[in-house]
Design an enzyme around this catalytic site. Structure first.
Site, short mmCIF file in Angstrom:
data_model
loop_
_atom_site.label_atom_id
_atom_site.label_comp_id
_atom_site.label_asym_id
_atom_site.label_seq_id
_atom_site.Cartn_x
_atom_site.Cartn_y
_atom_site.Cartn_z
N TYR A 58 0.90 -1.10 0.00
CA TYR A 58 -0.07 -0.14 -0.07
C TYR A 58 0.85 1.28 0.20
O TYR A 58 1.95 1.45 0.49
CB TYR A 58 -0.97 0.10 1.20
CG TYR A 58 -1.90 -1.02 1.48
CD1 TYR A 58 -3.01 -0.89 1.18
CD2 TYR A 58 -1.46 -2.29 1.88
CE1 TYR A 58 -4.05 -2.21 1.46
CE2 TYR A 58 -2.17 -3.47 2.02
CZ TYR A 58 -3.43 -3.48 2.02
OH TYR A 58 -4.54 -4.45 1.87
N HIS A 76 -7.11 0.09 -0.99
CA HIS A 76 -6.52 -1.35 -1.32
C HIS A 76 -5.28 -1.25 -1.95
O HIS A 76 -4.76 -0.16 -2.06
CB HIS A 76 -7.43 -1.77 -2.60
CG HIS A 76 -8.92 -1.98 -2.31
ND1 HIS A 76 -9.57 -3.01 -1.53
CD2 HIS A 76 -9.81 -1.07 -2.80
CE1 HIS A 76 -10.76 -2.84 -1.58
NE2 HIS A 76 -11.12 -1.63 -2.12
N LYS A 110 -4.54 -4.34 -9.48
CA LYS A 110 -3.25 -4.16 -8.79
C LYS A 110 -2.11 -4.18 -9.81
O LYS A 110 -2.37 -4.83 -10.91
CB LYS A 110 -2.97 -5.14 -7.78
CG LYS A 110 -4.05 -5.11 -6.52
CD LYS A 110 -3.61 -5.96 -5.32
CE LYS A 110 -4.74 -6.32 -4.51
NZ LYS A 110 -5.69 -4.81 -4.11
#
Length: 292
Positions: A231, A238, A267
């Site tokens: 992160y 998220h 991601k």
């Protein structure tokens, strides 16, 4: 007399056209003493477009041409050529450009090829192109990335107690470090070593410390099949990144799978290794198209 030659293979230009028509229309080959000379990629491209015919056996000509090239590299060549690029191959790398632009590069890999990850940093092409065993093509882009977070990760030394093979502490830590376990916080090996002031052991732990020093929040990436999920800061709802630590080489299939998993959970897929004593990060992503 045949219209052209390619690596000893004779061919004729179809539909009553001559060699000069091919050079002018498709920007392929060159004409010398009335003969059109093509490289294997150009020859295959024109053959499958129906612009030339082989004088001898089609099967023997195709076997010879594909033994010099490959079905995968020819597929990449065709994709680029059909987009209007000028394309040529040199020592396994395909280069393409429009007009006088600086050429871009494509390396073609198969799903089970072994990849030296260090070359992503020293000999990286602009794109990687794969054709799987069913003939489906996927384009990948690789970019070196400088990960930066927003946290001030100055974590002081704390006491750690082991229960079995797990590590626990009651000391104050950032809320994201460890996992609540009754009145304790349960720590990973890397977290415990950090707050006890121990030196990192191995590349993965060095990467963990480096990501913290960059202001990131670092958690396990096990459920995604990676070392870490990362992160950029506490405001991140998220994780922005999945990070895999690579010692040396990887099968391309593993890279492809990791990139697909990261994409499915929105991601960025990061691979990291140590080059000349420095931790380096690269982002590998799938591209819908080759765009320059």
């Amino acid at each position: 007399m045949s219209d052209g030659l390619c690596n000893g293979i004779s061919f004729n230009v179809s539909e009553g056209h001559g060699p000069n028509y091919i050079v002018g229309r498709y920007k392929l080959g060159f004409v010398q003493q009335g003969i059109l000379f093509l490289d294997p990629y150009e020859c295959l491209y024109l053959y499958f477009k129906g612009r030339i015919t082989f004088e001898d056996s089609e099967e023997s000509a195709l076997k010879k041409l594909f033994s010099i090239t490959s079905v995968e590299r020819y597929t990449a060549y065709t994709l680029l050529k059909n987009k209007g690029y000028r394309v040529h191959e040199d020592n396994g790398t395909i280069f393409f450009r429009k007009s006088t632009e600086i050429p871009r590069s494509v390396v073609v890999v198969r799903e089970y090829d072994e990849i030296d990850v260090g070359k992503f940093f020293t000999e990286r092409p602009d794109f990687y192109f794969t054709v799987d065993e069913e003939g489906d093509a996927t384009i990948y882009r690789i970019d070196e990335i400088d990960i930066k977070g927003t946290e001030n990760n100055k974590i002081g030394k704390c006491s750690v107690t082991d229960f079995g093979d797990r590590h626990f502490t009651k000391d104050d830590l950032p809320h994201w470090m460890g996992t609540k376990f009754h009145e304790y916080r349960m720590l990973t090996d890397f977290e415990a070593n950090l707050i006890e002031g121990k030196e990192p052991k191995g590349m993965a732990e060095e990467v963990y410390r480096d990501l913290l020093s960059r202001g990131c929040i670092v958690k396990t990436g096990f459920k995604y099949g990676t070392n870490f999920r990362v992160y950029e800061g506490e405001k991140s709802e998220h994780a922005e990144y999945l990070v895999s630590v690579v010692e040396n080489k990887l099968i391309w299939y593993y890279i492809s799978r990791a990139v697909r998993v990261a994409s499915s959970v929105r991601k960025k897929m990061i691979f990291t290794t140590i080059i000349d004593g420095k931790i380096k990060y690269i982002m590998i992503s799938r591209s819908k198209d080759i765009v320059i």
